[in-house]
Motif scaffolding. Structure first.
Motif, PDB file in Angstrom:
ATOM      1  N   UNK B  20      43.449  41.456  43.924  1.00  0.00           N
ATOM      2  CA  UNK B  20      42.457  42.265  43.564  1.00  0.00           C
ATOM      3  C   UNK B  20      42.649  42.923  42.154  1.00  0.00           C
ATOM      4  N   UNK B  21      41.312  43.156  41.350  1.00  0.00           N
ATOM      5  CA  UNK B  21      41.565  43.431  40.163  1.00  0.00           C
ATOM      6  C   UNK B  21      40.783  44.811  40.138  1.00  0.00           C
ATOM      7  N   UNK B  62      30.467  34.614  47.950  1.00  0.00           N
ATOM      8  CA  UNK B  62      30.741  35.712  48.890  1.00  0.00           C
ATOM      9  C   UNK B  62      31.648  35.125  50.028  1.00  0.00           C
ATOM     10  N   UNK B  63      32.097  33.983  50.272  1.00  0.00           N
ATOM     11  CA  UNK B  63      32.624  33.795  51.179  1.00  0.00           C
ATOM     12  C   UNK B  63      34.296  34.090  50.870  1.00  0.00           C
ATOM     13  N   UNK B  64      34.504  34.339  49.616  1.00  0.00           N
ATOM     14  CA  UNK B  64      35.765  34.413  49.199  1.00  0.00           C
ATOM     15  C   UNK B  64      36.121  35.631  48.302  1.00  0.00           C
ATOM     16  N   UNK B  79      39.659  38.479  45.557  1.00  0.00           N
ATOM     17  CA  UNK B  79      39.607  37.141  45.934  1.00  0.00           C
ATOM     18  C   UNK B  79      40.423  36.808  47.141  1.00  0.00           C
ATOM     19  N   UNK B  80      39.866  36.422  48.457  1.00  0.00           N
ATOM     20  CA  UNK B  80      40.522  35.936  49.397  1.00  0.00           C
ATOM     21  C   UNK B  80      40.036  34.709  50.281  1.00  0.00           C
ATOM     22  N   UNK B  81      40.559  33.754  50.375  1.00  0.00           N
ATOM     23  CA  UNK B  81      41.778  33.334  49.774  1.00  0.00           C
ATOM     24  C   UNK B  81      41.357  32.825  48.385  1.00  0.00           C
ATOM     25  N   UNK B  82      42.205  32.745  47.550  1.00  0.00           N
ATOM     26  CA  UNK B  82      42.108  32.196  46.188  1.00  0.00           C
ATOM     27  C   UNK B  82      42.305  30.562  46.227  1.00  0.00           C
ATOM     28  N   UNK B  83      41.406  30.029  45.365  1.00  0.00           N
ATOM     29  CA  UNK B  83      41.520  28.478  45.075  1.00  0.00           C
ATOM     30  C   UNK B  83      41.964  28.156  43.755  1.00  0.00           C
ATOM     31  N   UNK B 112      44.093  35.438  35.597  1.00  0.00           N
ATOM     32  CA  UNK B 112      44.494  34.910  36.819  1.00  0.00           C
ATOM     33  C   UNK B 112      44.958  33.541  36.750  1.00  0.00           C
ATOM     34  N   UNK B 113      46.024  33.318  36.974  1.00  0.00           N
ATOM     35  CA  UNK B 113      46.494  31.850  37.303  1.00  0.00           C
ATOM     36  C   UNK B 113      46.813  31.502  38.594  1.00  0.00           C
ATOM     37  N   UNK B 114      46.258  30.465  39.121  1.00  0.00           N
ATOM     38  CA  UNK B 114      46.599  30.051  40.510  1.00  0.00           C
ATOM     39  C   UNK B 114      47.546  28.829  40.672  1.00  0.00           C
TER      40      UNK B 114
END
Lengths: 111, 115
Positions: B20-21, B62-64, B79-83, B112-114
Protein backbone atom coordinates in the motif's frame (compact mmCIF):
# COMPACT_ATOMS: atom_id res chain seq x y z
CA UNK A 1 -1.49 4.69 -23.98
CA UNK A 2 1.11 7.37 -24.73
CA UNK A 3 -0.13 10.44 -26.56
CA UNK A 4 3.06 12.38 -27.08
CA UNK A 5 6.36 11.31 -28.50
CA UNK A 6 9.40 13.38 -27.63
CA UNK A 7 12.39 13.76 -29.89
CA UNK A 8 15.27 13.29 -29.35
CA UNK A 9 15.21 10.61 -26.67
CA UNK A 10 18.51 11.92 -25.31
CA UNK A 11 20.40 15.18 -25.72
CA UNK A 12 23.86 16.15 -24.46
CA UNK A 13 25.08 19.74 -24.60
CA UNK A 14 27.54 22.10 -22.98
CA UNK A 15 26.61 24.79 -20.49
CA UNK A 16 25.57 27.97 -22.23
CA UNK A 17 24.20 26.20 -25.31
CA UNK A 18 20.53 26.07 -26.20
CA UNK A 19 18.52 22.85 -25.95
CA UNK A 20 15.54 22.10 -28.16
CA UNK A 21 13.13 19.24 -27.57
CA UNK A 22 10.20 18.32 -29.76
CA UNK A 23 6.91 16.63 -29.00
CA UNK A 24 4.36 15.17 -31.37
CA UNK A 25 0.88 14.04 -30.38
CA UNK A 26 -1.98 12.19 -32.01
CA UNK A 27 -5.36 13.66 -31.14
CA UNK A 28 -6.77 17.16 -30.76
CA UNK A 29 -5.93 18.80 -27.46
CA UNK A 30 -7.11 21.45 -25.01
CA UNK A 31 -3.60 22.28 -23.93
CA UNK A 32 -0.08 20.92 -23.88
CA UNK A 33 2.15 21.08 -20.85
CA UNK A 34 5.86 20.51 -20.28
CA UNK A 35 7.21 18.95 -17.09
CA UNK A 36 10.73 18.37 -15.78
CA UNK A 37 11.79 15.37 -13.72
CA UNK A 38 15.08 15.25 -11.89
CA UNK A 39 16.47 11.80 -11.17
CA UNK A 40 14.57 10.10 -8.36
CA UNK A 41 12.12 12.97 -7.96
CA UNK A 42 8.60 13.85 -8.97
CA UNK A 43 7.62 15.94 -11.97
CA UNK A 44 7.67 19.72 -11.86
CA UNK A 45 5.34 21.79 -14.04
CA UNK A 46 7.23 24.15 -16.35
CA UNK A 47 4.79 25.73 -18.75
CA UNK A 48 1.32 25.30 -20.26
CA UNK A 49 0.27 26.37 -23.74
CA UNK A 50 -3.38 26.35 -24.79
CA UNK A 51 -4.54 25.03 -28.14
CA UNK A 52 -5.30 28.57 -29.38
CA UNK A 53 -1.82 29.84 -28.52
CA UNK A 54 1.21 29.54 -30.77
CA UNK A 55 4.09 30.61 -28.54
CA UNK A 56 4.73 31.17 -24.87
CA UNK A 57 7.72 32.29 -22.84
CA UNK A 58 8.72 31.76 -19.22
CA UNK A 59 12.19 32.88 -18.18
CA UNK A 60 14.67 30.86 -20.25
CA UNK A 61 11.91 28.65 -21.63
CA UNK A 62 10.15 29.12 -24.96
CA UNK A 63 7.37 26.81 -26.07
CA UNK A 64 5.75 26.72 -29.48
CA UNK A 65 2.65 24.84 -30.56
CA UNK A 66 1.59 23.93 -34.09
CA UNK A 67 -1.83 22.30 -33.92
CA UNK A 68 -1.92 21.70 -37.68
CA UNK A 69 1.16 19.48 -37.35
CA UNK A 70 0.21 18.25 -33.88
CA UNK A 71 3.61 19.18 -32.56
CA UNK A 72 5.28 21.35 -29.94
CA UNK A 73 8.82 22.34 -29.12
CA UNK A 74 10.52 23.37 -25.90
CA UNK A 75 13.59 25.59 -26.12
CA UNK A 76 15.81 26.12 -23.11
CA UNK A 77 18.23 28.98 -23.70
CA UNK A 78 21.66 29.33 -22.08
CA UNK A 79 21.49 25.88 -20.47
CA UNK A 80 22.96 25.27 -17.03
CA UNK A 81 24.16 22.08 -15.37
CA UNK A 82 21.08 22.32 -13.13
CA UNK A 83 18.88 21.86 -16.22
CA UNK A 84 20.05 18.22 -16.41
CA UNK A 85 16.82 16.22 -16.13
CA UNK A 86 14.16 14.40 -18.14
CA UNK A 87 11.60 16.56 -19.89
CA UNK A 88 8.10 15.35 -20.69
CA UNK A 89 5.33 16.80 -22.77
CA UNK A 90 1.80 16.02 -21.66
CA UNK A 91 -1.53 16.72 -23.28
CA UNK A 92 -5.04 17.29 -22.01
CA UNK A 93 -7.85 16.35 -24.36
CA UNK A 94 -11.62 16.42 -24.41
CA UNK A 95 -13.50 16.81 -21.15
CA UNK A 96 -10.84 15.10 -19.10
CA UNK A 97 -8.19 16.76 -16.97
CA UNK A 98 -5.76 13.88 -16.67
CA UNK A 99 -2.41 14.26 -18.39
CA UNK A 100 -1.26 11.90 -21.11
CA UNK A 101 2.53 11.86 -21.18
CA UNK A 102 5.13 11.06 -23.79
CA UNK A 103 8.25 9.01 -23.07
CA UNK A 104 10.43 12.05 -22.41
CA UNK A 105 13.75 13.53 -23.48
CA UNK A 106 16.76 13.09 -21.21
CA UNK A 107 18.88 16.25 -21.21
CA UNK A 108 22.46 16.26 -19.95
CA UNK A 109 24.21 19.60 -19.57
CA UNK A 110 27.91 19.41 -18.83
CA UNK A 111 30.02 22.22 -17.41
CA UNK B 1 3.25 25.79 0.77
CA UNK B 2 4.01 22.18 1.58
CA UNK B 3 4.18 19.88 -1.42
CA UNK B 4 2.55 16.53 -2.11
CA UNK B 5 3.77 14.00 0.44
CA UNK B 6 4.14 10.32 -0.39
CA UNK B 7 5.28 7.35 1.64
CA UNK B 8 7.10 5.09 1.69
CA UNK B 9 9.82 6.26 -0.72
CA UNK B 10 10.94 2.74 -1.49
CA UNK B 11 9.33 -0.67 -1.12
CA UNK B 12 10.61 -4.12 -2.01
CA UNK B 13 8.23 -7.07 -1.91
CA UNK B 14 7.95 -10.52 -3.40
CA UNK B 15 5.41 -11.31 -6.10
CA UNK B 16 1.95 -12.22 -4.85
CA UNK B 17 2.42 -10.09 -1.72
CA UNK B 18 0.36 -6.98 -1.08
CA UNK B 19 1.54 -3.39 -0.74
CA UNK B 20 0.00 0.00 0.00
CA UNK B 21 1.10 3.51 -0.80
CA UNK B 22 -0.03 6.71 0.89
CA UNK B 23 -0.44 10.23 -0.48
CA UNK B 24 -1.21 13.53 1.22
CA UNK B 25 -1.98 16.21 -1.39
CA UNK B 26 -1.40 19.92 -1.09
CA UNK B 27 -3.87 21.43 1.33
CA UNK B 28 -7.05 22.53 -0.38
CA UNK B 29 -6.44 20.63 -3.60
CA UNK B 30 -9.66 18.95 -4.64
CA UNK B 31 -8.29 16.75 -7.41
CA UNK B 32 -5.90 13.88 -6.79
CA UNK B 33 -4.24 11.58 -9.32
CA UNK B 34 -2.26 8.36 -9.10
CA UNK B 35 0.18 7.62 -11.93
CA UNK B 36 2.37 4.61 -12.66
CA UNK B 37 5.78 5.33 -14.20
CA UNK B 38 7.66 2.36 -15.57
CA UNK B 39 11.40 2.85 -16.05
CA UNK B 40 12.16 4.78 -19.23
CA UNK B 41 8.55 5.83 -19.83
CA UNK B 42 6.30 8.73 -19.00
CA UNK B 43 3.73 8.45 -16.22
CA UNK B 44 0.45 6.72 -16.98
CA UNK B 45 -2.76 7.63 -15.17
CA UNK B 46 -4.21 4.95 -12.92
CA UNK B 47 -7.01 6.82 -11.19
CA UNK B 48 -8.33 10.35 -10.67
CA UNK B 49 -10.37 11.57 -7.69
CA UNK B 50 -12.41 14.72 -7.39
CA UNK B 51 -12.80 15.26 -3.64
CA UNK B 52 -13.59 11.71 -2.49
CA UNK B 53 -15.30 10.55 -5.68
CA UNK B 54 -13.69 8.65 -8.55
CA UNK B 55 -13.62 10.58 -11.85
CA UNK B 56 -11.61 8.19 -14.01
CA UNK B 57 -10.35 4.71 -13.20
CA UNK B 58 -10.50 3.29 -16.70
CA UNK B 59 -6.81 2.31 -16.69
CA UNK B 60 -6.72 0.86 -13.18
CA UNK B 61 -6.27 -2.94 -13.20
CA UNK B 62 -9.17 -3.47 -10.85
CA UNK B 63 -8.51 -7.18 -10.33
CA UNK B 64 -5.43 -6.28 -8.30
CA UNK B 65 -5.32 -2.51 -7.75
CA UNK B 66 -7.62 -0.50 -5.51
CA UNK B 67 -7.57 3.09 -4.32
CA UNK B 68 -9.54 5.27 -1.98
CA UNK B 69 -9.55 8.85 -0.86
CA UNK B 70 -10.92 9.21 2.62
CA UNK B 71 -12.73 12.47 3.43
CA UNK B 72 -11.45 13.98 0.21
CA UNK B 73 -7.91 14.47 1.54
CA UNK B 74 -5.39 11.61 1.92
CA UNK B 75 -5.39 8.71 -0.49
CA UNK B 76 -4.09 5.16 -0.48
CA UNK B 77 -3.30 2.93 -3.44
CA UNK B 78 -3.12 -0.82 -2.87
CA UNK B 79 -1.85 -3.69 -4.97
CA UNK B 80 -2.92 -7.23 -4.07
CA UNK B 81 -1.44 -9.52 -5.26
CA UNK B 82 1.61 -7.88 -6.83
CA UNK B 83 3.07 -9.10 -10.12
CA UNK B 84 6.57 -8.63 -11.49
CA UNK B 85 5.19 -6.17 -14.08
CA UNK B 86 4.06 -3.84 -11.27
CA UNK B 87 7.66 -2.80 -10.63
CA UNK B 88 7.51 0.95 -11.19
CA UNK B 89 7.40 4.34 -9.51
CA UNK B 90 3.94 5.28 -8.26
CA UNK B 91 3.40 9.02 -8.36
CA UNK B 92 0.67 10.99 -6.67
CA UNK B 93 -0.31 14.41 -7.99
CA UNK B 94 -2.86 17.01 -6.99
CA UNK B 95 -4.39 20.12 -8.49
CA UNK B 96 -6.46 22.90 -6.98
CA UNK B 97 -9.53 22.23 -9.06
CA UNK B 98 -10.37 19.96 -11.95
CA UNK B 99 -10.01 22.55 -14.70
CA UNK B 100 -8.13 21.55 -17.83
CA UNK B 101 -5.72 24.47 -17.40
CA UNK B 102 -4.65 23.51 -13.91
CA UNK B 103 -1.03 22.42 -13.49
CA UNK B 104 -0.52 19.27 -11.48
CA UNK B 105 1.81 19.11 -8.49
CA UNK B 106 3.64 15.82 -8.04
CA UNK B 107 5.10 14.05 -5.05
CA UNK B 108 8.47 12.30 -5.29
CA UNK B 109 6.81 8.92 -5.67
CA UNK B 110 7.17 5.45 -4.23
CA UNK B 111 9.63 3.19 -6.02
CA UNK B 112 8.27 -0.38 -5.94
CA UNK B 113 10.46 -3.36 -6.71
CA UNK B 114 8.92 -6.82 -7.07
CA UNK B 115 11.23 -9.80 -6.55
Amino acid sequence: SQQGEEDPQALSIQEGENATMNCSYKTSINNLQWYRQNSGRGLVHLILIRSNEREKHSGRLRVTLDTSKKSSSLLITASRAADTASYFCATVSGAGTALIFGKGTTLSVSS
Amino acid sequence: EAGVAQSPRYKIIEKRQSVAFWCNPISGHATLYWYQQILGQGPKLLIQFQNNGVVDDSQLPKDRFSAERLKGVDSTLKIQPAKLEDSAVYLCASSLVAGTDQPQHFGDGTRLSIL
